[in-house]
Motif scaffolding. Structure first.
Motif, PDB file in Angstrom:
ATOM      1  N   HIS A 158       0.810  -1.378   0.006  1.00  0.00           N
ATOM      2  CA  HIS A 158       0.106   0.013  -0.002  1.00  0.00           C
ATOM      3  C   HIS A 158       0.854   1.296  -0.107  1.00  0.00           C
ATOM      4  O   HIS A 158       0.523   2.358  -0.768  1.00  0.00           O
ATOM      5  CB  HIS A 158      -0.991  -0.032   1.265  1.00  0.00           C
ATOM      6  N   LYS A 159       1.997   1.135   0.588  1.00  0.00           N
ATOM      7  CA  LYS A 159       2.794   2.304   1.001  1.00  0.00           C
ATOM      8  C   LYS A 159       3.432   2.546  -0.398  1.00  0.00           C
ATOM      9  O   LYS A 159       3.784   3.816  -0.857  1.00  0.00           O
ATOM     10  CB  LYS A 159       3.968   2.167   1.635  1.00  0.00           C
ATOM     11  N   VAL A 160       3.906   1.557  -1.314  1.00  0.00           N
ATOM     12  CA  VAL A 160       4.466   1.757  -2.704  1.00  0.00           C
ATOM     13  C   VAL A 160       3.564   2.326  -3.570  1.00  0.00           C
ATOM     14  O   VAL A 160       3.892   3.221  -4.323  1.00  0.00           O
ATOM     15  CB  VAL A 160       5.075   0.496  -3.212  1.00  0.00           C
ATOM     16  N   ILE A 161       2.327   1.986  -3.411  1.00  0.00           N
ATOM     17  CA  ILE A 161       1.209   2.350  -4.580  1.00  0.00           C
ATOM     18  C   ILE A 161       1.010   3.739  -4.186  1.00  0.00           C
ATOM     19  O   ILE A 161       0.651   4.616  -4.945  1.00  0.00           O
ATOM     20  CB  ILE A 161       0.220   1.446  -4.648  1.00  0.00           C
ATOM     21  N   ARG A 162       0.614   3.976  -2.809  1.00  0.00           N
ATOM     22  CA  ARG A 162       0.461   5.504  -2.382  1.00  0.00           C
ATOM     23  C   ARG A 162       1.499   6.364  -2.767  1.00  0.00           C
ATOM     24  O   ARG A 162       1.094   7.497  -3.109  1.00  0.00           O
ATOM     25  CB  ARG A 162       0.079   5.425  -0.850  1.00  0.00           C
ATOM     26  N   LYS A 163       2.771   6.005  -2.641  1.00  0.00           N
ATOM     27  CA  LYS A 163       3.873   6.945  -3.147  1.00  0.00           C
ATOM     28  C   LYS A 163       3.707   7.211  -4.547  1.00  0.00           C
ATOM     29  O   LYS A 163       3.923   8.221  -5.122  1.00  0.00           O
ATOM     30  CB  LYS A 163       5.173   6.273  -2.849  1.00  0.00           C
ATOM     31  N   ARG A 179      -8.401  -3.957   0.703  1.00  0.00           N
ATOM     32  CA  ARG A 179      -9.245  -3.044   0.036  1.00  0.00           C
ATOM     33  C   ARG A 179      -8.694  -1.659  -0.217  1.00  0.00           C
ATOM     34  O   ARG A 179      -8.881  -1.015  -1.095  1.00  0.00           O
ATOM     35  CB  ARG A 179     -10.318  -2.606   0.975  1.00  0.00           C
ATOM     36  N   ASP A 180      -7.804  -1.249   0.851  1.00  0.00           N
ATOM     37  CA  ASP A 180      -6.901   0.046   0.534  1.00  0.00           C
ATOM     38  C   ASP A 180      -6.219  -0.032  -0.528  1.00  0.00           C
ATOM     39  O   ASP A 180      -6.053   0.981  -1.142  1.00  0.00           O
ATOM     40  CB  ASP A 180      -5.950   0.134   1.862  1.00  0.00           C
ATOM     41  N   ILE A 181      -5.547  -1.221  -0.851  1.00  0.00           N
ATOM     42  CA  ILE A 181      -4.667  -1.216  -1.728  1.00  0.00           C
ATOM     43  C   ILE A 181      -5.441  -1.210  -3.236  1.00  0.00           C
ATOM     44  O   ILE A 181      -4.953  -0.722  -4.176  1.00  0.00           O
ATOM     45  CB  ILE A 181      -3.795  -2.882  -1.810  1.00  0.00           C
ATOM     46  N   ASN A 182      -6.317  -1.870  -3.163  1.00  0.00           N
ATOM     47  CA  ASN A 182      -7.293  -1.582  -4.551  1.00  0.00           C
ATOM     48  C   ASN A 182      -7.857  -0.376  -4.915  1.00  0.00           C
ATOM     49  O   ASN A 182      -7.834   0.005  -5.922  1.00  0.00           O
ATOM     50  CB  ASN A 182      -8.491  -2.742  -4.479  1.00  0.00           C
ATOM     51  N   LEU A 183      -7.969   0.341  -3.809  1.00  0.00           N
ATOM     52  CA  LEU A 183      -8.455   1.908  -3.951  1.00  0.00           C
ATOM     53  C   LEU A 183      -7.028   2.565  -4.308  1.00  0.00           C
ATOM     54  O   LEU A 183      -7.533   3.475  -5.259  1.00  0.00           O
ATOM     55  CB  LEU A 183      -9.190   2.374  -2.531  1.00  0.00           C
ATOM     56  N   ALA A 184      -6.332   2.502  -3.960  1.00  0.00           N
ATOM     57  CA  ALA A 184      -4.939   3.114  -4.352  1.00  0.00           C
ATOM     58  C   ALA A 184      -4.582   2.867  -5.759  1.00  0.00           C
ATOM     59  O   ALA A 184      -4.116   3.699  -6.459  1.00  0.00           O
ATOM     60  CB  ALA A 184      -3.935   2.743  -3.369  1.00  0.00           C
ATOM     61  N   TRP A 185      -4.806   1.587  -6.016  1.00  0.00           N
ATOM     62  CA  TRP A 185      -4.408   1.072  -7.523  1.00  0.00           C
ATOM     63  C   TRP A 185      -5.264   1.608  -8.446  1.00  0.00           C
ATOM     64  O   TRP A 185      -4.939   2.232  -9.568  1.00  0.00           O
ATOM     65  CB  TRP A 185      -4.583  -0.323  -7.656  1.00  0.00           C
ATOM     66  N   ASN A 186      -6.693   1.712  -8.062  1.00  0.00           N
ATOM     67  CA  ASN A 186      -7.788   2.420  -9.025  1.00  0.00           C
ATOM     68  C   ASN A 186      -7.603   3.874  -9.112  1.00  0.00           C
ATOM     69  O   ASN A 186      -7.639   4.231 -10.280  1.00  0.00           O
ATOM     70  CB  ASN A 186      -9.053   2.151  -8.526  1.00  0.00           C
ATOM     71  N   ASN A 187      -7.041   4.438  -8.030  1.00  0.00           N
ATOM     72  CA  ASN A 187      -6.707   6.010  -8.076  1.00  0.00           C
ATOM     73  C   ASN A 187      -5.604   6.260  -9.162  1.00  0.00           C
ATOM     74  O   ASN A 187      -5.325   7.082  -9.842  1.00  0.00           O
ATOM     75  CB  ASN A 187      -6.304   6.445  -6.640  1.00  0.00           C
ATOM     76  N   LEU A 188      -4.516   5.294  -9.042  1.00  0.00           N
ATOM     77  CA  LEU A 188      -3.511   5.159  -9.899  1.00  0.00           C
ATOM     78  C   LEU A 188      -3.661   5.196 -10.985  1.00  0.00           C
ATOM     79  O   LEU A 188      -3.187   6.061 -12.209  1.00  0.00           O
ATOM     80  CB  LEU A 188      -2.191   4.325  -9.348  1.00  0.00           C
ATOM     81  N   ALA A 192      -8.972 -15.963   6.729  1.00  0.00           N
ATOM     82  CA  ALA A 192     -10.089 -15.079   6.612  1.00  0.00           C
ATOM     83  C   ALA A 192      -9.943 -14.191   7.895  1.00  0.00           C
ATOM     84  O   ALA A 192     -10.257 -14.421   9.101  1.00  0.00           O
ATOM     85  CB  ALA A 192     -11.522 -15.728   6.782  1.00  0.00           C
ATOM     86  N   ASN A 193      -9.178 -13.151   7.266  1.00  0.00           N
ATOM     87  CA  ASN A 193      -8.812 -12.014   8.280  1.00  0.00           C
ATOM     88  C   ASN A 193      -9.436 -10.583   8.204  1.00  0.00           C
ATOM     89  O   ASN A 193      -9.066 -10.084   7.054  1.00  0.00           O
ATOM     90  CB  ASN A 193      -7.265 -12.165   8.670  1.00  0.00           C
ATOM     91  N   GLU A 194     -10.143  -9.786   8.979  1.00  0.00           N
ATOM     92  CA  GLU A 194     -10.654  -8.575   8.782  1.00  0.00           C
ATOM     93  C   GLU A 194      -9.608  -7.723   8.549  1.00  0.00           C
ATOM     94  O   GLU A 194      -9.754  -7.105   7.537  1.00  0.00           O
ATOM     95  CB  GLU A 194     -11.415  -8.350   9.736  1.00  0.00           C
ATOM     96  N   THR A 195      -8.528  -7.472   9.348  1.00  0.00           N
ATOM     97  CA  THR A 195      -7.456  -6.650   8.904  1.00  0.00           C
ATOM     98  C   THR A 195      -6.775  -6.757   7.637  1.00  0.00           C
ATOM     99  O   THR A 195      -6.652  -5.886   6.991  1.00  0.00           O
ATOM    100  CB  THR A 195      -6.484  -6.837   9.952  1.00  0.00           C
ATOM    101  N   LEU A 196      -6.444  -8.217   7.129  1.00  0.00           N
ATOM    102  CA  LEU A 196      -6.001  -8.365   5.900  1.00  0.00           C
ATOM    103  C   LEU A 196      -7.065  -7.946   4.763  1.00  0.00           C
ATOM    104  O   LEU A 196      -6.628  -7.202   3.818  1.00  0.00           O
ATOM    105  CB  LEU A 196      -5.602  -9.709   5.725  1.00  0.00           C
ATOM    106  N   GLN A 197      -8.215  -8.348   5.059  1.00  0.00           N
ATOM    107  CA  GLN A 197      -9.177  -7.816   3.941  1.00  0.00           C
ATOM    108  C   GLN A 197      -9.305  -6.327   3.999  1.00  0.00           C
ATOM    109  O   GLN A 197      -9.369  -5.671   2.755  1.00  0.00           O
ATOM    110  CB  GLN A 197     -10.450  -8.212   4.190  1.00  0.00           C
ATOM    111  N   LEU A 198      -8.914  -5.463   5.018  1.00  0.00           N
ATOM    112  CA  LEU A 198      -9.238  -4.013   4.893  1.00  0.00           C
ATOM    113  C   LEU A 198      -7.884  -3.570   4.218  1.00  0.00           C
ATOM    114  O   LEU A 198      -7.988  -2.749   3.479  1.00  0.00           O
ATOM    115  CB  LEU A 198      -9.138  -3.428   6.490  1.00  0.00           C
TER     116      LEU A 198
END
Length: 205
Positions: free
Chosen positions: A16-21, A80-89, A71-77
């Motif tokens: 997420h940090k890489v894509i956000r950067k 989700r954040d990665i996919n949002l950042a990728w779509n924004n990119l 099945a882990n909620e933290t991993l799923q979140l």
């Protein structure tokens, strides 16, 4: 399994940090013409393709979660954040369609996991040490699947997963141990090292 979840969490957070950067870099360029010029440069294009490969690692981690029935909620979140950042990119990249078209299609970025039975978890020695997806047992299987692999200290890795981990997470590749000493683990042949080429992911200047 707790250690594997923590490994995946660390991996996804750094992805997420890489894509956000990458988003921050493009967002800081005020003029679309300048943004296109940066993206069309050899360094800019290589950087974006590298970011796409990092995103692919996140899809592999998602496949690893399915392989290990996690099945882990933290991993799923995190996913989700990665996919949002990728779509924004990708929205930024629409300013330069030729670069956008260079990106692998979504079907290539996604990774299909071989999901074992509900009571079966594969020996970790047969999974990528980073994303935890099951990987081919031989170089021949590797060439057929199009997945570049390496072997390091008896553990298998996708080259792009290893590249990401070494350059963005830690200088030591992660490993997993088989707690059950299963038949696959005790009877497997001595590993043969795969050829390896690790490239550093750098942002365009």
């Amino acid at each position: 399994m707790e250690s594997e979840v923590e490994k995946m969490k660390t991996c996804l957070e750094n992805i997420h940090k890489v894509i956000r950067k990458a988003n921050d870099i493009l967002c800081s360029i005020s003029q679309p013409s300048v943004c296109s010029e940066v993206l069309l440069s050899s360094q800019g294009t290589a950087y974006i393709l590298g970011v796409a490969e990092v995103y692919r690692v996140s899809k592999r981690v998602e496949g690893g979660m399915k392989t290990l029935h996690i099945a882990n909620e933290t991993l799923q979140l995190c996913l989700r954040d990665i996919n949002l950042a990728w779509n924004n990119l990708q929205a930024f990249l629409s300013l330069c369609p030729s670069v956008l078209h260079m990106l692998p299609p979504e079907s290539k970025l996604s990774s299909e996991a071989t999901i074992p039975g509900t009571d079966s978890v594969p020996c970790p020695h047969y999974n990528c040490g980073v994303c935890l997806m099951e990987v081919p047992e031989s170089i021949e299987d590797t060439s057929e699947s199009g997945e570049d692999l390496l072997m390091h200290k008896g553990h298998r890795y996708h080259i792009s997963c290893a590249n990401f981990w070494l350059n963005c997470v830690d200088t030591e590749l992660p490993t997993s141990s088989c707690q059950k000493r299963c038949d696959l683990c005790t009877q497997r042949p001595e590993p043969t090292e795969f050829p390896c080429s690790i490239n550093v992911l750098e942002s365009p200047s």
